[in-house]
Design a protein around this motif. Structure first.
Motif, mmCIF file in Angstrom:
data_model
loop_
_atom_site.group_PDB
_atom_site.id
_atom_site.type_symbol
_atom_site.label_atom_id
_atom_site.label_comp_id
_atom_site.label_asym_id
_atom_site.label_seq_id
_atom_site.Cartn_x
_atom_site.Cartn_y
_atom_site.Cartn_z
ATOM 1 N N LYS A 229 -12.748 7.712 -29.782
ATOM 2 C CA LYS A 229 -13.096 6.729 -30.808
ATOM 3 C C LYS A 229 -13.325 5.387 -30.129
ATOM 4 C CE LYS A 229 -11.610 4.764 -35.232
ATOM 5 N NZ LYS A 229 -10.524 4.725 -36.248
ATOM 6 N N ALA A 230 -14.582 4.942 -30.169
ATOM 7 C CA ALA A 230 -14.936 3.687 -29.493
ATOM 8 C C ALA A 230 -14.233 2.508 -30.149
ATOM 9 C CB ALA A 230 -16.445 3.478 -29.522
ATOM 10 N N GLU A 231 -13.742 1.598 -29.314
ATOM 11 C CA GLU A 231 -13.106 0.391 -29.835
ATOM 12 C C GLU A 231 -14.160 -0.595 -30.306
ATOM 13 O OE1 GLU A 231 -10.452 -1.440 -27.133
ATOM 14 O OE2 GLU A 231 -9.125 0.293 -26.968
ATOM 15 N N ARG A 232 -13.826 -1.332 -31.335
ATOM 16 C CA ARG A 232 -14.733 -2.351 -31.836
ATOM 17 C C ARG A 232 -14.855 -3.469 -30.810
ATOM 18 N NH1 ARG A 232 -13.280 -6.596 -36.541
ATOM 19 N NH2 ARG A 232 -15.339 -7.416 -36.942
ATOM 20 N N MET A 233 -16.079 -3.964 -30.644
ATOM 21 C CA MET A 233 -16.317 -5.050 -29.697
ATOM 22 C C MET A 233 -15.507 -6.278 -30.109
ATOM 23 S SD MET A 233 -17.868 -5.809 -26.922
ATOM 24 C CE MET A 233 -19.019 -4.445 -26.807
ATOM 25 N N LYS A 234 -14.910 -6.942 -29.096
ATOM 26 C CA LYS A 234 -14.078 -8.105 -29.386
ATOM 27 C C LYS A 234 -14.921 -9.234 -29.982
ATOM 28 C CE LYS A 234 -10.521 -6.073 -27.485
ATOM 29 N NZ LYS A 234 -9.448 -5.515 -28.324
ATOM 30 N N ALA A 235 -14.518 -9.700 -31.155
ATOM 31 C CA ALA A 235 -15.233 -10.801 -31.813
ATOM 32 C C ALA A 235 -14.338 -11.404 -32.880
ATOM 33 C CB ALA A 235 -16.538 -10.300 -32.447
ATOM 34 N N VAL A 236 -14.591 -12.662 -33.174
ATOM 35 C CA VAL A 236 -13.857 -13.315 -34.260
ATOM 36 C C VAL A 236 -14.341 -12.755 -35.587
ATOM 37 C CG1 VAL A 236 -13.570 -15.414 -32.900
ATOM 38 C CG2 VAL A 236 -15.520 -15.199 -34.449
ATOM 39 N N GLU A 237 -13.606 -12.995 -36.645
ATOM 40 C CA GLU A 237 -14.009 -12.563 -37.982
ATOM 41 C C GLU A 237 -14.977 -13.593 -38.577
ATOM 42 O OE1 GLU A 237 -13.263 -9.684 -39.130
ATOM 43 O OE2 GLU A 237 -11.844 -9.147 -37.545
ATOM 44 N N GLN A 238 -15.658 -13.179 -39.641
ATOM 45 C CA GLN A 238 -16.658 -14.062 -40.258
ATOM 46 C C GLN A 238 -16.059 -15.406 -40.692
ATOM 47 O OE1 GLN A 238 -20.114 -13.664 -40.869
ATOM 48 N NE2 GLN A 238 -19.907 -12.019 -39.371
ATOM 49 N N GLY A 358 -7.236 -14.334 -27.282
ATOM 50 C CA GLY A 358 -6.195 -13.645 -28.050
ATOM 51 C C GLY A 358 -5.063 -14.592 -28.395
ATOM 52 N N ASP A 359 -5.000 -15.715 -27.707
ATOM 53 C CA ASP A 359 -3.980 -16.730 -27.965
ATOM 54 C C ASP A 359 -4.519 -18.079 -27.471
ATOM 55 O OD1 ASP A 359 -1.602 -17.994 -28.579
ATOM 56 O OD2 ASP A 359 -0.661 -17.489 -26.649
ATOM 57 N N PRO A 360 -4.761 -19.056 -28.329
ATOM 58 C CA PRO A 360 -4.416 -19.082 -29.766
ATOM 59 C C PRO A 360 -5.464 -18.445 -30.684
ATOM 60 C CG PRO A 360 -5.326 -21.192 -29.109
ATOM 61 C CD PRO A 360 -5.299 -20.344 -27.866
ATOM 62 N N TYR A 361 -6.676 -18.222 -30.157
ATOM 63 C CA TYR A 361 -7.736 -17.665 -31.007
ATOM 64 C C TYR A 361 -7.981 -16.203 -30.637
ATOM 65 C CZ TYR A 361 -8.566 -22.683 -31.550
ATOM 66 O OH TYR A 361 -8.404 -24.023 -31.778
ATOM 67 N N PRO A 362 -8.635 -15.439 -31.521
ATOM 68 C CA PRO A 362 -8.940 -14.026 -31.203
ATOM 69 C C PRO A 362 -9.844 -13.927 -29.984
ATOM 70 C CG PRO A 362 -9.303 -14.497 -33.534
ATOM 71 C CD PRO A 362 -9.093 -15.816 -32.867
ATOM 72 N N LYS A 363 -9.833 -12.773 -29.342
ATOM 73 C CA LYS A 363 -10.721 -12.550 -28.205
ATOM 74 C C LYS A 363 -12.167 -12.576 -28.675
ATOM 75 C CE LYS A 363 -7.594 -9.899 -25.242
ATOM 76 N NZ LYS A 363 -7.372 -8.627 -24.517
ATOM 77 N N MET A 364 -13.038 -13.099 -27.809
ATOM 78 C CA MET A 364 -14.445 -13.214 -28.156
ATOM 79 C C MET A 364 -15.274 -13.077 -26.878
ATOM 80 S SD MET A 364 -16.752 -13.729 -30.507
ATOM 81 C CE MET A 364 -18.483 -14.200 -30.588
ATOM 82 N N THR A 365 -16.366 -12.353 -26.946
ATOM 83 C CA THR A 365 -17.283 -12.206 -25.811
ATOM 84 C C THR A 365 -18.699 -12.537 -26.269
ATOM 85 O OG1 THR A 365 -17.765 -9.884 -26.268
ATOM 86 C CG2 THR A 365 -15.867 -10.351 -24.844
#
Length: 485
Positions: A229-238, A358-365
């Motif tokens: 099961k592929a992991e969802r790409m790291k990104a912030v939420e809308q 991931g700290d303080p904000y979500p991971k993002m690429t």
């Protein structure tokens, strides 16, 4: 007298079209040759014979496997060709009979012949040749495939001739790779599945390019592994997107040593949601100012197909900010410190400096902007086809999809302009939630989009007609063309 040549080509094909029997069924051609019909739907050729070795007190009944007529997955249609035809089976039967006449067991002879191989037949040699062919793709891709071979595959299969490798050898290899990752605490492994795919690709290369007369027994063997099961790409939420936009805009203010090109690159990713590689190697020559589009050539695209990105006024403004700085380099974004284009990690590192770890904000690429755009555009009620084409997800190899690519260009221009305005609204906190619009308001939005699309199409039509007229095309032909358009 035993009869010979009892089967015909049409008769064998008729047998192949029958429903699979409940038990193994034998159809005799005479002179020891039989067509075996298996309950799984496959048909194969066998020769029955008696042979007495020096160890035997008396001759033993044995079976010589000649080859497959039809596999269980093959369908009998107008394009069907048997793997081993009736004529070929008879020839092989006669060869086996000749061996018996010389006192040679055909089954033992076949086994000895199978183990007679040259260095060039080894799986590792063929795999190296395959990677040499793949060197025409990106260096990163070749490096990844080489890693799969060196770290996982060759230790299990490398020293075997490719024709001697069995389906069970491949399954055991896949399970061994999966077990390696289990020891690291990973229940499923994407690498194990990709290794199985690479093994299958090497078999296909051996068959189609090098001319080996073997079957690709690697197809479908990944089913022996646990599904990955592929992991969802790291990104912030809308709902975190507006804050990310403001962090990008203030990057230089908060990081005085940062590059203005870094800000522009991240801003362009939010507007055009291209892959990082496509942004890093963006050239000034790829911009079509007549139609305000960015034309990315196939060799730069993951799908190896040309891609068109309509540029909104906001995107054009970001690009033009770079012109005084980088136009002389040929690239829109250029790292003057290293005197080359930016590295693959550059824009991701900038996001990390902003705190998206991931700290303080979500991971993002950088790739996360594609996910944000996909979700956002669906919320803005754009059609799936238009979104997926713009994300370059659709296979454009067919005539229909190539037509769609062109036919949806006006819709995509409207969509990209709407997306740019939506991003501006997110920055200021006044974006419209389409889920809260009344049916009447939503219908008005869709009607306005349709009107804009028609304006774009009409403009393109008029521009084309004017151009052809300037080249001396007759009025009669222009009239017919205008009618068709």
């Amino acid at each position: 007298m035993r009869k010979d040549y009892l089967l015909t080509d049409n008769g064998v094909k008729a047998i192949a079209k029958q429903s699979a029997p409940d038990k193994v069924t034998r159809h005799s051609d005479g002179n020891s040759l039989s067509l075996i019909q298996h309950p799984n739907g496959s048909l194969f050729w066998q020769m029955s014979y008696r042979y007495q070795s020096v160890k035997d007190i008396k001759p033993k009944q044995k079976t010589y496997q000649i080859g497959i007529y039809k596999s269980s997955k093959q369908v009998i249609d107008s394009s069907f060709k048997p793997q081993v035809s009736l004529k070929q089976a008879r020839i092989e039967r006669d060869k086996a009979k000749a061996l018996l006449a010389d006192g040679i067991d055909p089954t033992e002879h076949k086994s000895v012949e199978k183990n007679n191989f040259e260095q060039k037949d080894l799986f590792k040699v063929i795999a190296t040749s395959y990677l040499d062919e793949k060197s025409k793709t990106t260096a990163k891709n070749v490096q990844k495939l080489q890693g799969f071979l060196d770290n996982h595959i060759l230790k299990h299969l490398g020293d075997y001739p490719i024709g001697a490798i069995t389906a069970q050898d491949i399954i055991k290899t896949g399970l061994a790779i999966q077990a390696t990752f289990e020891q690291q605490g990973k229940h499923t492994s994407e690498t194990a599945h990709k290794c199985m795919g690479l093994i299958s690709a090497i078999f296909e290369y051996a068959i189609n390019t090098l001319g080996y007369d073997i079957t690709n027994i690697a197809i479908g063997r990944n089913k022996a592994l646990r599904p990955h099961k592929a992991e969802r790409m790291k990104a912030v939420e809308q709902h975190q997107f507006p804050e990310l936009l403001r962090h990008i805009d203030n990057y230089i203010k908060n990081h005085p040593n940062g590059h203005e090109q870094t800000v522009a690159g991240l801003q362009l990713m939010t507007l055009c949601f291209v892959r990082t590689k496509e942004l890093r190697f963006f050239e000034w020559s790829e911009i079509d100012y007549h139609k305000n589009v960015w034309r990315i050539p196939a060799h730069k695209m993951k799908m190896r197909q040309d891609h068109i990105i309509p540029l909104s006024p906001q995107a054009i403004a970001v690009i033009e900010r770079m012109r005084p700085l980088t136009e002389h380099t040929g690239y829109v974004f250029y790292n003057f410190e290293s005197n080359k284009t930016y590295s693959e990690a550059w824009f991701n590192q900038a996001l990390q400096r902003m705190g998206y770890t991931g700290d303080p904000y979500p991971k993002m690429t950088g790739h996360g902007f594609r996910q944000l755009a996909s979700t956002g555009l669906y919320e803005l009620k754009f059609s799936k086809n238009v979104i997926e084409i713009q994300l370059s997800h659709l296979d454009q190899s067919s005539v229909k999809n190539r037509y769609d690519l062109s036919a949806h260009l006006a819709e995509r221009q409207v969509m990209m302009n709407q997306w740019a305005r939506h991003i501006d609204n997110l920055r200021t906190g006044c974006a419209v939630n389409f889920g809260l619009l009344s049916p009447e308001a939503l219908n008005n939005v869709m009607t306005e989009r349709g009107r804009q699309e028609m304006q774009i199409v009409a403009y393109e039509k008029e521009t084309l007609i004017r151009y052809l007229k300037s080249k001396g095309v007759s009025q009669e032909i222009l009239a017919k063309l205008a009618e068709q358009l």
